[in-house]
Design a protein around this motif. Structure first.
Motif, short mmCIF file in Angstrom:
data_model
loop_
_atom_site.label_atom_id
_atom_site.label_comp_id
_atom_site.label_asym_id
_atom_site.label_seq_id
_atom_site.Cartn_x
_atom_site.Cartn_y
_atom_site.Cartn_z
N PRO A 225 0.82 -1.23 0.00
CA PRO A 225 0.00 0.00 0.00
C PRO A 225 0.85 1.26 0.00
O PRO A 225 1.93 1.30 0.58
CB PRO A 225 -0.81 -0.12 1.29
N LYS A 226 0.33 2.28 -0.68
CA LYS A 226 1.02 3.58 -0.68
C LYS A 226 0.82 4.27 0.66
O LYS A 226 -0.14 4.00 1.38
CB LYS A 226 0.43 4.48 -1.78
N LYS A 227 1.72 5.17 0.97
CA LYS A 227 1.55 5.99 2.16
C LYS A 227 0.35 6.90 1.96
O LYS A 227 0.16 7.46 0.87
CB LYS A 227 2.79 6.84 2.42
N LYS A 228 -0.49 7.03 2.99
CA LYS A 228 -1.68 7.86 2.87
C LYS A 228 -1.29 9.34 2.76
O LYS A 228 -0.37 9.81 3.43
CB LYS A 228 -2.60 7.65 4.07
N MET A 229 -2.00 10.01 1.89
CA MET A 229 -1.78 11.45 1.71
C MET A 229 -2.18 12.20 2.98
O MET A 229 -3.22 11.94 3.57
CB MET A 229 -2.62 11.95 0.53
N LYS A 230 -1.32 13.12 3.42
CA LYS A 230 -1.66 13.99 4.53
C LYS A 230 -2.28 15.26 3.97
O LYS A 230 -1.62 16.02 3.26
CB LYS A 230 -0.41 14.31 5.35
N TYR A 231 -3.55 15.45 4.27
CA TYR A 231 -4.27 16.59 3.72
C TYR A 231 -4.17 17.81 4.63
O TYR A 231 -4.11 17.69 5.85
CB TYR A 231 -5.73 16.23 3.48
N GLU A 232 -4.18 18.96 4.00
CA GLU A 232 -4.11 20.23 4.73
C GLU A 232 -5.42 20.98 4.52
O GLU A 232 -5.86 21.18 3.38
CB GLU A 232 -2.94 21.05 4.18
N ASP A 233 -6.07 21.35 5.63
CA ASP A 233 -7.31 22.11 5.53
C ASP A 233 -7.01 23.55 5.10
O ASP A 233 -6.01 24.14 5.55
CB ASP A 233 -8.05 22.11 6.87
N ARG A 234 -7.86 24.09 4.26
CA ARG A 234 -7.63 25.43 3.71
C ARG A 234 -8.97 26.14 3.58
O ARG A 234 -9.95 25.55 3.12
CB ARG A 234 -6.94 25.30 2.36
N LEU A 235 -9.02 27.40 3.97
CA LEU A 235 -10.23 28.21 3.88
C LEU A 235 -10.06 29.26 2.79
O LEU A 235 -9.07 29.99 2.78
CB LEU A 235 -10.52 28.88 5.23
N GLU A 236 -11.01 29.30 1.86
CA GLU A 236 -10.94 30.27 0.77
C GLU A 236 -12.28 30.97 0.60
O GLU A 236 -13.32 30.49 1.06
CB GLU A 236 -10.53 29.58 -0.54
N VAL A 237 -12.24 32.12 -0.07
CA VAL A 237 -13.44 32.93 -0.29
C VAL A 237 -13.52 33.31 -1.76
O VAL A 237 -12.53 33.74 -2.35
CB VAL A 237 -13.41 34.22 0.56
N ALA A 238 -14.69 33.11 -2.35
CA ALA A 238 -14.96 33.58 -3.70
C ALA A 238 -15.93 34.75 -3.59
O ALA A 238 -16.90 34.70 -2.82
CB ALA A 238 -15.56 32.48 -4.56
N ILE A 239 -15.66 35.82 -4.34
CA ILE A 239 -16.49 37.03 -4.27
C ILE A 239 -17.28 37.20 -5.56
O ILE A 239 -16.71 37.20 -6.65
CB ILE A 239 -15.60 38.29 -4.06
N VAL A 240 -18.59 37.32 -5.42
CA VAL A 240 -19.46 37.58 -6.57
C VAL A 240 -19.76 39.07 -6.61
O VAL A 240 -20.38 39.62 -5.70
CB VAL A 240 -20.77 36.77 -6.48
#
Length: 358
Positions: A225-240
């Protein structure tokens, strides 16, 4: 490497199985290298079921290399929209232009010339040359890596240098003297449909008696098995930003995540508290030239990109005023809401566009 008798039996049984088991896929209608090339690029990290419709629409719009080369990049990206990994589409377009400029619009037959095209590596070059031209070129991709590792009962990581060297050598070792086109497709088909990552159908496998992993009762453990990806939480904003029946779009720059695609002005923020801070409004002004307050939230979209798990809050801009900033690398345009389907949008941009259309 297995001996000659093993190899002959393997080749015979694989080809016999494929003759009756091959799926009816649109890129298998003929051995046109252009169609094979398009399908191979689309199938990178994408399921066959997803690719079918995209492939048919793409070759209908660009039936030849020359048609693809002559198209605007925006048109190519629009037809690719939703497939992801958009660099593939840009490299496809660049490769088509190179074929027209250097090969008189004819897809090259020589392996090294195919390998020299943008976006084509050893596997893709081998797949095109073997399937289209019956060239003696080995292949190794996700499905055949798994298949070959099990056949050889290779317990180490097959993606590391030693594993890759062994499996490429094996892929070359098992090539038959003829009908390499069918043989290589059979290997990929067997890996995709029978020798699956989980719960492989060993009882239906035409080469089960030749499989080292099955003999050792280690099919579930191989490949490692491959090493599990370590995910990074990220907060973004889209402006309409609205202007009557128009909204503001920005084309992503060359070094950005969705280079060449259009999106709503989008920003990374450190925390929820930053959403209503003056810092976000200041970033918005610096990027667009417009002054505005960050208003009500329209929706929240959660999605993943590479190693990031992104929470995207979409907000209205209130009281927008000023003159649009000119930026040749990332242009800004006012687009009519009912014309947003004409733009190649990012995946989340398309979701926001659908919301606005309602």
């Amino acid at each position: 490497m297995p001996d000659a008798a093993w190899r002959r039996k393997f080749q015979r049984q694989i080809l016999a199985w494929y003759a009756g088991a091959a799926r009816d896929l649109p890129w298998r209608a003929n051995r046109d290298p252009y169609r094979i090339w398009i399908s191979e690029i689309m199938l990178q990290q994408t399921q066959v079921a997803t690719v079918r419709g995209y492939f048919q629409r793409f070759v209908a719009a660009f039936p030849t290399v020359a048609d693809l080369a002559a198209a605007e990049e925006a048109e190519v990206l629009r037809l690719w929209e939703g497939l992801g990994y958009y660099r593939r589409a840009r490299q496809l377009h660049a490769a088509a232009q190179k074929i027209v400029a250097e090969h008189e619009g004819r897809f090259p037959r020589d392996f090294d010339q195919v390998l020299a095209l943008p976006g084509i590596g050893r596997y893709t070059a081998g797949a095109i040359c073997s399937i289209a031209y019956d060239a003696a070129a080995p292949i190794l991709e996700a499905n055949t890596i798994r298949l070959h590792a099990r056949l050889l009962a290779y317990r180490e990581d097959p993606t590391k240098t030693a594993g890759q060297r062994l499996l490429w050598s094996f892929a070359e070792h098992v090539l038959p003297d003829s009908d390499i086109s069918s043989f290589n497709q059979a290997l990929m088909e067997l890996g995709s449909e029978i020798c699956t990552p989980r719960n492989p159908q060993c009882e239906a496998c035409p080469v089960a008696t030749l499989c080292g992993a099955r003999r050792q009762q280690a099919v579930a453990e191989i490949p490692a098995p491959k090493k599990k990806m370590k995910y990074e939480d990220r907060l973004e904003v889209a402006i309409v930003v609205r202007r009557k029946k128009e909204v503001l779009l920005r084309q992503c720059g060359p070094e950005e995540r969705w280079a060449g695609l259009w999106d709503f002005p989008r920003f990374h923020v450190a925390s929820e508290a930053d959403l209503l801070s003056g810092e976000l409004a200041s970033q918005f002004h610096a990027r667009t030239g417009l002054s505005a307050a960050i208003g009500s939230r329209l929706t929240t979209i959660k999605h993943g990109v590479t190693r990031y798990r992104i929470t995207l809050h979409c907000h209205e801009a209130e009281g927008a005023s000023g003159r649009l900033r000119k930026d040749e690398t990332a242009p800004l345009v006012w687009a009519s809401v009912d014309k947003l389907h004409d733009f190649a949008l990012s995946t989340t941009g398309r979701k926001i566009a659908r919301l606005l259309a309602k």
